[in-house]
Design an enzyme around this catalytic site. Structure first.
Site, short mmCIF file in Angstrom:
data_model
loop_
_atom_site.label_atom_id
_atom_site.label_comp_id
_atom_site.label_asym_id
_atom_site.label_seq_id
_atom_site.Cartn_x
_atom_site.Cartn_y
_atom_site.Cartn_z
CE1 TYR A 290 43.56 38.27 41.99
CE2 TYR A 290 41.46 38.22 41.72
CZ TYR A 290 42.68 38.02 42.11
OH TYR A 290 42.57 36.51 43.12
CG HIS B 181 34.51 36.15 43.92
ND1 HIS B 181 35.30 35.97 44.62
CD2 HIS B 181 33.45 34.94 43.76
CE1 HIS B 181 34.61 34.15 45.51
NE2 HIS B 181 34.04 34.33 44.58
CE LYS C 90 47.21 38.62 36.05
NZ LYS C 90 45.46 37.95 36.29
N PRO D 94 51.94 32.14 42.80
CG PRO D 94 51.24 30.37 44.36
CD PRO D 94 52.51 31.23 43.94
CE1 TYR E 95 43.09 37.54 46.31
CE2 TYR E 95 45.75 36.50 46.13
CZ TYR E 95 44.53 36.70 45.78
OH TYR E 95 44.62 36.09 44.44
#
Ligand code: DHB
Length: 396
Positions: free
Chosen positions: A390, A77, A300, A296, A205
């Site tokens: 991220y 991704h 990570k 979560p 998200y």
């Protein structure tokens, strides 16, 4: 206790999750002996639904060590979507920081490593009981009963506690020698698996006044989704329709609609931040969830565990090959550097994206949060900051 069989090894590893197995695999490739002791069965670990995102560094660690199913079965991704009140903003990881992440579930990481340890003749003992440790500052020992009811005493030069968030090893460190940090959160995630096609090519998200939601994926026909809920929620009381109603409210809009299907698994995941410092006591070294838990939201947990293992392996390899403990002695400090970056990112992503319903000053909190989201998402620097954290900080 009846007769105890004594076994000796160089490194005893408690826990056969991805951290313990990865370390055992790396050690084997370097010619260093290890025995892994695990209380759960291989099937139970394999069937526990866990997270799904691997940083590029985690993928490299697996692939460089010859465990490369992720390249065939995972999905790269190059970005992710933040949806704020139904409006989409793309974070272009590749364009912003030159990195990507991979969707490859932790169960598959476990299955790959377990199969590889088995194929290489690794000593991994699942379904053990009566597990205890001793002599952590001398020659560490692990006592256990194996799945056939036989008692063992495992003697090692080094003991690694990779035994997860309910770590036994962590608790064996005297209180005066360690510090534990905690944070609790006023919400949890309701996680589902659904039989439906992908709703979008990348993860979503979503922040909305109704709360947070995360749209993730598993396969062409099975998807993973989460939405913020009260920690006291009983998932069995929720119907499919009630679940989809919450997800629609938080994600749909402006022509976008989630692809729905039957819900095949429901679970409520509590949120917690936790760090145990230092990640060493005598000849015991902690790795992964045994030393730290993150909420979560930043994906990570597994990545941090694999990063710990990478650093610990460097220390152990040097120790067993050259007799120098310099790199091993620096392990805790080196690992904690990234642990606290990840603690910050996970906490920050959580407060950035979740709503706090009972907050006294709720109107101010919500408007301020939207201001923070706009200041990040409207700025290339802001998006790059999210992308850098991220995808995983580059190791110094
Ligand atoms: C998944 C879980 C996460 O916590 C996250 O941040 C992203 C994806 C998952 O299970 O797919």
């Amino acid at each position: 206790m009846g007769d105890r069989t004594v076994i000796t090894t160089q490194v005893a590893i408690m826990g056969a999750g991805p951290a313990g197995l990865m370390l055992s695999h790396l050690l084997a490739q370097a010619g260093i002996d290890s025995t892994v002791v695990e209380i759960r069965s291989r099937e139970a670990i394999s069937n526990t639904i866990r997270a799904g995102i691997l940083e590029a560094g985690s993928v490299n660690l697996l692939v460089d060590s010859g465990v490369d199913n992720v390249l065939r079965n995972g999905h790269e991704h190059e970005g992710t979507e933040f949806r704020v009140n139904g409006v989409s903003h793309r974070i272009d990881f590749k364009g912003l920081v030159g990195q990507s992440v991979w969707l490859y579930p932790q169960n598959d990481v476990f299955d790959d490593l377990a199969a590889r340890r088995e194929a290489d003749g690794g000593d991994v003992r699942y379904s053990c009981s009566n597990v205890d440790t001793a002599d952590l500052t001398g020659q560490p020992k692990v006592f256990f009963t194996d799945e056939d009811g036989k008692d063992f005493e495992l003697r090692a030069q080094i003991l690694v506690g990779a035994d997860g968030s309910r770590s036994h090893c962590r608790s064996a460190i005297p209180e005066s020698e360690r510090r534990w940090y905690f944070n609790e959160y006023p919400f949890a995630w309701f996680g589902i698996l659904t039989e439906a096609p992908r709703s979008s090519p990348e993860l979503i998200y979503a922040n909305s006044e109704h709360g947070f939601a995360l749209i993730s994926q598993r396969t062409d026909t099975v998807q993973r989704m989460y939405f913020q809920c009260d920690p006291g929620t009983n998932p069995d009381e929720w119907t499919d329709e009630q679940i989809w109603e919450q997800l629609r409210l938080r994600v749909n809009g402006n022509g976008f609609e989630l692809k729905e299907g039957p819900v095949t698994s429901k679970v409520v995941l509590p949120f917690r931040s936790f760090v145990a410092e230092p990640m060493r006591y005598g000849n015991l070294f902690l790795a992964g969830d045994a030393a730290h838990t993150v909420p979560p939201t930043g994906a990570k947990g597994l990545n941090l565990a694999l990063h710990d293992v990478r650093l610990l392996f460097e220390g152990l390899d040097s120790f067993f090959k050259s007799g120098s403990s310099a790199i091993l002695d620096a392990y805790s400090e080196r690992a904690l550097d990234r642990v606290w970056k990840a603690q910050n990112f996970s906490y920050w992503m959580t407060t950035l994206l979740h709503t706090v319903p009972q907050e006294e000053n709720h109107a101010f909190f919500r408007a301020r949060q939207l201001g923070e989201l706009r200041s990040l998402l409207d700025s290339e620097h802001g998006r790059a900051y999210i992308a850098e954290c991220y995808t995983g900080w580059q190791t110094k």
